[in-house]
Motif scaffolding. Structure first.
Motif, PDB file in Angstrom:
ATOM      1  N   CYS A 176       8.465   0.466  -2.524  1.00 22.30           N
ATOM      2  CA  CYS A 176       6.823  -0.203  -1.431  1.00 22.30           C
ATOM      3  C   CYS A 176       5.775   0.154  -2.289  1.00 22.30           C
ATOM      4  N   GLU A 177       5.113  -0.732  -2.563  1.00 20.06           N
ATOM      5  CA  GLU A 177       4.153  -0.847  -3.085  1.00 20.06           C
ATOM      6  C   GLU A 177       2.251  -0.636  -2.564  1.00 20.06           C
TER       7      GLU A 177
ATOM      8  N   GLN B  68       0.820   0.956   5.193  1.00 23.12           N
ATOM      9  CA  GLN B  68       1.967   1.569   6.647  1.00 23.12           C
ATOM     10  C   GLN B  68       1.486   3.266   7.139  1.00 23.12           C
TER      11      GLN B  68
ATOM     12  N   SER C  27      -0.467  -3.975  -5.616  1.00 26.41           N
ATOM     13  CA  SER C  27       0.970  -4.441  -6.071  1.00 26.41           C
ATOM     14  C   SER C  27       1.554  -3.456  -6.982  1.00 26.41           C
TER      15      SER C  27
ATOM     16  N   SER D  19       0.319  -1.384  -1.315  1.00 25.59           N
ATOM     17  CA  SER D  19      -0.786  -2.312  -0.560  1.00 25.59           C
ATOM     18  C   SER D  19      -0.029  -2.227   0.645  1.00 25.59           C
ATOM     19  N   GLU D  20       1.134  -2.133   0.385  1.00 24.78           N
ATOM     20  CA  GLU D  20       2.212  -1.686   1.854  1.00 24.78           C
ATOM     21  C   GLU D  20       2.484  -0.539   2.427  1.00 24.78           C
TER      22      GLU D  20
END
Length: 376
Positions: A30-31, A38, A151, A33-34
């Motif tokens: 996972c990055e 989440q 990122s 921002s993700e």
């Protein structure tokens, strides 16, 4: 605080409306921002269940009730300090907090721009300062990653302070210590037998054996093995229940210049057969009780408590064999569990074993070390 879905006028009710629920995160690749998205999405999803007891979450999880769903709690709470600071309103006399969780971090929103506090309660064996270091370092890494576009992979975020990194990479790995690197297990035991001959070396129930007697009996077993054709460097199986004869056999194998292969009589017959074949064992020292169970290849057995073998061993000299056992000779071969396939033999030299035993000694307290020396 569990009030968003509460009844009318819940804000004016006395009491602490708090419920703690598990939040599952999927890090993986996972990055940053993700991850933020989440967390936000899953926290919003939990609002629907804010009144659900933790016991219900535990039941629905499928996790055993004796196991915790989580061991770390992050709490974000609004803390109004203005009334206390100006002297108006309620006056704080004292407060005392405890938690059932080993890691508990509360972020205090003080109601002022860019002003937050951290309240950290951590198991004393770890220490709150260390956890605070992790927390602040990770927070700084997270903010830097967000400023750079978000990122960056979460797995690449820095979470160790310089002090903690040095502790884990250097301090904890500073395990070098002197040990008798050129001695074999045989020479070390014989040195003990010379100075502690009458001391008890091992005991089993009411039975015991001294260093001198163990040394002599092992010498006789070593000579017996050599008379039966065992050559220096041979692998010899050792299959006994745990008792004094097992020690005699083990030491006898080493004194003959051979290496032993421990064979646990509790193992299935197929596993024992594989180990005997894989190690190409020509001899297996054992006892009559195990021989009768037909666990081992019959043609290789030397039954130490068989009357004929006892008589043969008794005729051997009890003086030490001069076979030149060296620190780099093989001492034993131990087989792995075989959980990923067939068991695999791991070869351990005398130097390996001496180094491991010398390293393990550091974990004894002076009192324990004295007790071990006095009893063994």
């Amino acid at each position: 605080s569990g009030r968003l879905q509460g009844t009318a006028q819940a804000a004016s009710m006395m009491g602490v409306f708090i419920n703690t629920l598990p939040l599952r995160m999927s890090l993986g690749k996972c990055e940053v921002s993700e991850l933020i998205a989440q967390v936000n999405t899953r926290l919003q999803g939990l609002l629907e269940y804010e009144q659900t007891p933790l016991s219900e979450a535990q039941r629905c999880s499928g996790v055993d009730t004796q196991m915790p769903l989580f061991s770390a709690v992050l709490n974000y709470r609004h803390t109004q300090v203005e009334a206390v600071e100006t002297g108006s309103g309620p006056r704080v006399i004292d407060n005392y907090e405890r938690t059932n969780y080993p890691f508990n971090v509360s972020v205090e929103d003080l109601g002022q721009a860019h002003c937050f506090g951290l309240d950290i309660q951590v198991d004393s064996s770890v220490g709150a300062e260390r956890v605070a270091g992790y927390f602040l370092t990770m927070l700084s890494s997270l903010l830097a990653a967000l400023e750079a576009g978000g990122s960056q992979a979460v797995s690449q975020l820095e979470m160790l302070t310089d002090e903690e990194r040095n502790r884990q990479l250097s301090t904890w790995n500073d395990t070098a210590r002197p040990y008798p690197a050129t001695d074999s297990l045989v020479s070390l035991f014989e040195a003990q037998a010379d100075v502690r001959g009458e001391a008890v070396a091992a005991c089993q129930g009411e039975a015991s054996i001294s260093y001198a007697e163990l040394d002599k009996r092992a010498n006789q077993v070593a000579r017996y093995l050599r008379s039966e054709g065992a050559a220096k460097g041979s692998l010899i199986g050792l299959c006994f229940e745990r008792h004094i004869d097992m020690l005699v056999g083990m030491l006898g194998i080493l004194k003959a210049g051979c290496a032993y292969v421990p064979l646990d009589p509790a193992y299935p017959q197929a596993r024992l057969k594989f180990m005997c074949e894989d190690a190409n064992l020509k001899f297996v020292l054992t006892e009559r009780a195990i021989e009768r169970r037909n666990l081992l290849p019959q043609g290789t057995l030397c039954v130490l408590d068989d009357a004929t073998v006892i008589e043969h061993i008794a005729r051997q000299s009890d003086s030490s064999l001069d076979v030149g056992v060296s620190f780099d000779d093989l001492a034993y071969v131990i087989y792995t569990s075989g959980s990923t396939g067939q068991p695999k033999g791991v070869m351990i030299t005398h130097q390996n074993a001496v180094a491991m035993l010398s390293w393990a000694e550091q974990f004894y307290t002076p009192a324990q070390r004295a007790h071990v020396l006095a009893s063994t």
